[in-house]
Design a protein around this motif. Structure first.
Motif, PDB file in Angstrom:
ATOM      1  N   GLY A  36      47.445 -96.733 -66.681  1.00  0.00           N
ATOM      2  CA  GLY A  36      46.986 -97.851 -67.503  1.00  0.00           C
ATOM      3  C   GLY A  36      48.095 -98.481 -68.333  1.00  0.00           C
ATOM      4  N   VAL A  37      49.303 -98.501 -67.779  1.00  0.00           N
ATOM      5  CA  VAL A  37      50.433 -99.109 -68.470  1.00  0.00           C
ATOM      6  C   VAL A  37      50.863-100.372 -67.726  1.00  0.00           C
ATOM      7  CG1 VAL A  37      51.207 -96.950 -69.524  1.00  0.00           C
ATOM      8  CG2 VAL A  37      52.081 -97.591 -67.271  1.00  0.00           C
ATOM      9  N   CYS A  38      51.849-101.073 -68.299  1.00  0.00           N
ATOM     10  CA  CYS A  38      52.239-102.381 -67.763  1.00  0.00           C
ATOM     11  C   CYS A  38      53.443-102.368 -66.835  1.00  0.00           C
ATOM     12  CB  CYS A  38      52.526-103.345 -68.914  1.00  0.00           C
ATOM     13  SG  CYS A  38      51.086-103.648 -69.926  1.00  0.00           S
ATOM     14  N   ASN A  39      54.269-101.330 -66.918  1.00  0.00           N
ATOM     15  CA  ASN A  39      55.475-101.330 -66.095  1.00  0.00           C
ATOM     16  C   ASN A  39      55.992 -99.911 -65.864  1.00  0.00           C
ATOM     17  OD1 ASN A  39      57.108-100.608 -68.410  1.00  0.00           O
ATOM     18  ND2 ASN A  39      56.999-102.749 -69.039  1.00  0.00           N
ATOM     19  N   LYS A  40      57.048 -99.833 -65.050  1.00  0.00           N
ATOM     20  CA  LYS A  40      57.614 -98.535 -64.681  1.00  0.00           C
ATOM     21  C   LYS A  40      58.165 -97.791 -65.888  1.00  0.00           C
ATOM     22  CE  LYS A  40      61.619 -98.391 -62.566  1.00  0.00           C
ATOM     23  NZ  LYS A  40      62.680 -98.419 -61.529  1.00  0.00           N
ATOM     24  N   THR A  41      58.826 -98.508 -66.772  1.00  0.00           N
ATOM     25  CA  THR A  41      59.395 -97.852 -67.955  1.00  0.00           C
ATOM     26  C   THR A  41      58.307 -97.181 -68.783  1.00  0.00           C
ATOM     27  OG1 THR A  41      61.204 -99.445 -68.012  1.00  0.00           O
ATOM     28  CG2 THR A  41      60.790 -98.200 -70.030  1.00  0.00           C
ATOM     29  N   ALA A  42      57.207 -97.882 -68.994  1.00  0.00           N
ATOM     30  CA  ALA A  42      56.095 -97.315 -69.762  1.00  0.00           C
ATOM     31  C   ALA A  42      55.497 -96.103 -69.034  1.00  0.00           C
ATOM     32  CB  ALA A  42      55.019 -98.370 -70.006  1.00  0.00           C
ATOM     33  N   ALA A  43      55.425 -96.167 -67.718  1.00  0.00           N
ATOM     34  CA  ALA A  43      54.900 -95.040 -66.940  1.00  0.00           C
ATOM     35  C   ALA A  43      55.803 -93.822 -67.084  1.00  0.00           C
ATOM     36  CB  ALA A  43      54.747 -95.429 -65.468  1.00  0.00           C
ATOM     37  N   VAL A  44      57.115 -94.043 -67.030  1.00  0.00           N
ATOM     38  CA  VAL A  44      58.074 -92.949 -67.190  1.00  0.00           C
ATOM     39  C   VAL A  44      57.935 -92.324 -68.576  1.00  0.00           C
ATOM     40  CG1 VAL A  44      60.535 -92.402 -67.390  1.00  0.00           C
ATOM     41  CG2 VAL A  44      59.721 -93.798 -65.481  1.00  0.00           C
ATOM     42  N   VAL A  45      57.844 -93.153 -69.591  1.00  0.00           N
ATOM     43  CA  VAL A  45      57.714 -92.651 -70.966  1.00  0.00           C
ATOM     44  C   VAL A  45      56.433 -91.840 -71.121  1.00  0.00           C
ATOM     45  CG1 VAL A  45      57.347 -93.343 -73.370  1.00  0.00           C
ATOM     46  CG2 VAL A  45      59.135 -94.453 -72.008  1.00  0.00           C
ATOM     47  N   GLN A  46      55.308 -92.362 -70.637  1.00  0.00           N
ATOM     48  CA  GLN A  46      54.032 -91.655 -70.765  1.00  0.00           C
ATOM     49  C   GLN A  46      54.049 -90.338 -69.990  1.00  0.00           C
ATOM     50  OE1 GLN A  46      51.375 -92.267 -72.810  1.00  0.00           O
ATOM     51  NE2 GLN A  46      52.852 -93.725 -73.637  1.00  0.00           N
ATOM     52  N   ALA A  47      54.624 -90.350 -68.801  1.00  0.00           N
ATOM     53  CA  ALA A  47      54.708 -89.115 -68.018  1.00  0.00           C
ATOM     54  C   ALA A  47      55.533 -88.065 -68.764  1.00  0.00           C
ATOM     55  CB  ALA A  47      55.325 -89.396 -66.644  1.00  0.00           C
ATOM     56  N   ALA A  48      56.630 -88.492 -69.357  1.00  0.00           N
ATOM     57  CA  ALA A  48      57.474 -87.552 -70.117  1.00  0.00           C
ATOM     58  C   ALA A  48      56.730 -87.032 -71.336  1.00  0.00           C
ATOM     59  CB  ALA A  48      58.777 -88.233 -70.517  1.00  0.00           C
ATOM     60  N   LEU A  49      56.054 -87.939 -72.049  1.00  0.00           N
ATOM     61  CA  LEU A  49      55.300 -87.533 -73.245  1.00  0.00           C
ATOM     62  C   LEU A  49      54.170 -86.561 -72.924  1.00  0.00           C
ATOM     63  CD1 LEU A  49      55.098 -90.913 -75.219  1.00  0.00           C
ATOM     64  CD2 LEU A  49      56.439 -88.876 -75.809  1.00  0.00           C
ATOM     65  N   HIS A  50      53.614 -86.672 -71.719  1.00  0.00           N
ATOM     66  CA  HIS A  50      52.529 -85.773 -71.304  1.00  0.00           C
ATOM     67  C   HIS A  50      53.064 -84.520 -70.607  1.00  0.00           C
ATOM     68  CE1 HIS A  50      49.947 -89.291 -72.080  1.00  0.00           C
ATOM     69  NE2 HIS A  50      49.030 -88.375 -72.316  1.00  0.00           N
TER      70      HIS A  50
END
Length: 77
Positions: free
Chosen positions: A60-74
Protein backbone atom coordinates in the motif's frame (compact mmCIF):
# COMPACT_ATOMS: atom_id res chain seq x y z
CA UNK A 1 -3.84 5.86 24.35
CA UNK A 2 -0.86 3.53 23.93
CA UNK A 3 -3.22 0.63 23.20
CA UNK A 4 -4.86 2.55 20.36
CA UNK A 5 -1.49 3.36 18.80
CA UNK A 6 -0.39 -0.27 18.80
CA UNK A 7 -3.66 -1.28 17.13
CA UNK A 8 -3.24 1.34 14.42
CA UNK A 9 0.35 0.24 13.86
CA UNK A 10 -0.77 -3.36 13.53
CA UNK A 11 -3.25 -2.35 10.84
CA UNK A 12 -0.37 -0.89 8.84
CA UNK A 13 1.37 -4.26 8.63
CA UNK A 14 1.75 -5.13 4.95
CA UNK A 15 0.29 -8.23 3.35
CA UNK A 16 2.65 -11.16 3.21
CA UNK A 17 5.25 -10.76 0.50
CA UNK A 18 6.67 -13.68 -1.42
CA UNK A 19 10.25 -14.76 -0.94
CA UNK A 20 11.10 -13.33 -4.38
CA UNK A 21 9.46 -9.96 -3.65
CA UNK A 22 11.48 -9.66 -0.44
CA UNK A 23 14.64 -10.72 -2.24
CA UNK A 24 14.13 -8.07 -4.94
CA UNK A 25 13.46 -5.36 -2.33
CA UNK A 26 16.58 -6.44 -0.42
CA UNK A 27 18.74 -6.06 -3.53
CA UNK A 28 17.08 -2.70 -4.20
CA UNK A 29 18.03 -1.62 -0.68
CA UNK A 30 21.63 -2.49 -1.58
CA UNK A 31 21.41 0.01 -4.45
CA UNK A 32 21.00 -2.48 -7.28
CA UNK A 33 18.97 -1.50 -10.34
CA UNK A 34 16.32 -3.75 -11.88
CA UNK A 35 18.87 -4.68 -14.54
CA UNK A 36 21.46 -5.59 -11.91
CA UNK A 37 18.93 -7.68 -9.97
CA UNK A 38 17.84 -9.46 -13.15
CA UNK A 39 21.43 -10.51 -13.79
CA UNK A 40 22.00 -11.57 -10.16
CA UNK A 41 18.82 -13.68 -10.04
CA UNK A 42 19.01 -14.91 -13.66
CA UNK A 43 15.63 -13.37 -14.48
CA UNK A 44 14.35 -10.89 -17.03
CA UNK A 45 14.27 -7.23 -16.06
CA UNK A 46 10.53 -7.24 -16.74
CA UNK A 47 10.10 -9.94 -14.08
CA UNK A 48 11.97 -7.79 -11.55
CA UNK A 49 9.62 -4.88 -12.31
CA UNK A 50 6.67 -7.25 -11.82
CA UNK A 51 7.89 -8.28 -8.35
CA UNK A 52 8.54 -4.67 -7.36
CA UNK A 53 5.07 -3.59 -8.53
CA UNK A 54 3.49 -6.49 -6.66
CA UNK A 55 5.31 -5.60 -3.44
CA UNK A 56 4.32 -1.93 -3.80
CA UNK A 57 0.66 -2.87 -4.24
CA UNK A 58 0.63 -5.35 -1.34
CA UNK A 59 2.29 -2.85 0.99
CA UNK A 60 0.00 0.00 0.00
CA UNK A 61 2.85 2.38 -0.76
CA UNK A 62 3.53 4.67 -3.73
CA UNK A 63 6.96 3.63 -4.96
CA UNK A 64 9.90 1.25 -4.68
CA UNK A 65 11.75 3.38 -2.15
CA UNK A 66 8.77 3.38 0.20
CA UNK A 67 8.40 -0.39 -0.23
CA UNK A 68 12.08 -0.92 0.64
CA UNK A 69 11.77 1.29 3.73
CA UNK A 70 8.60 -0.46 4.95
CA UNK A 71 10.10 -3.91 4.36
CA UNK A 72 13.18 -2.93 6.37
CA UNK A 73 11.08 -1.41 9.15
CA UNK A 74 9.05 -4.63 9.37
CA UNK A 75 12.23 -6.71 9.67
CA UNK A 76 11.85 -8.49 6.35
CA UNK A 77 15.58 -8.19 5.74
Amino acid sequence: MEHMESNSLRSLKPKTLTHREIEVLKWSAEGKTAGDIAIILCLKERTIHFHIASAIQKMGVCNKTAAVVQAALHGMF
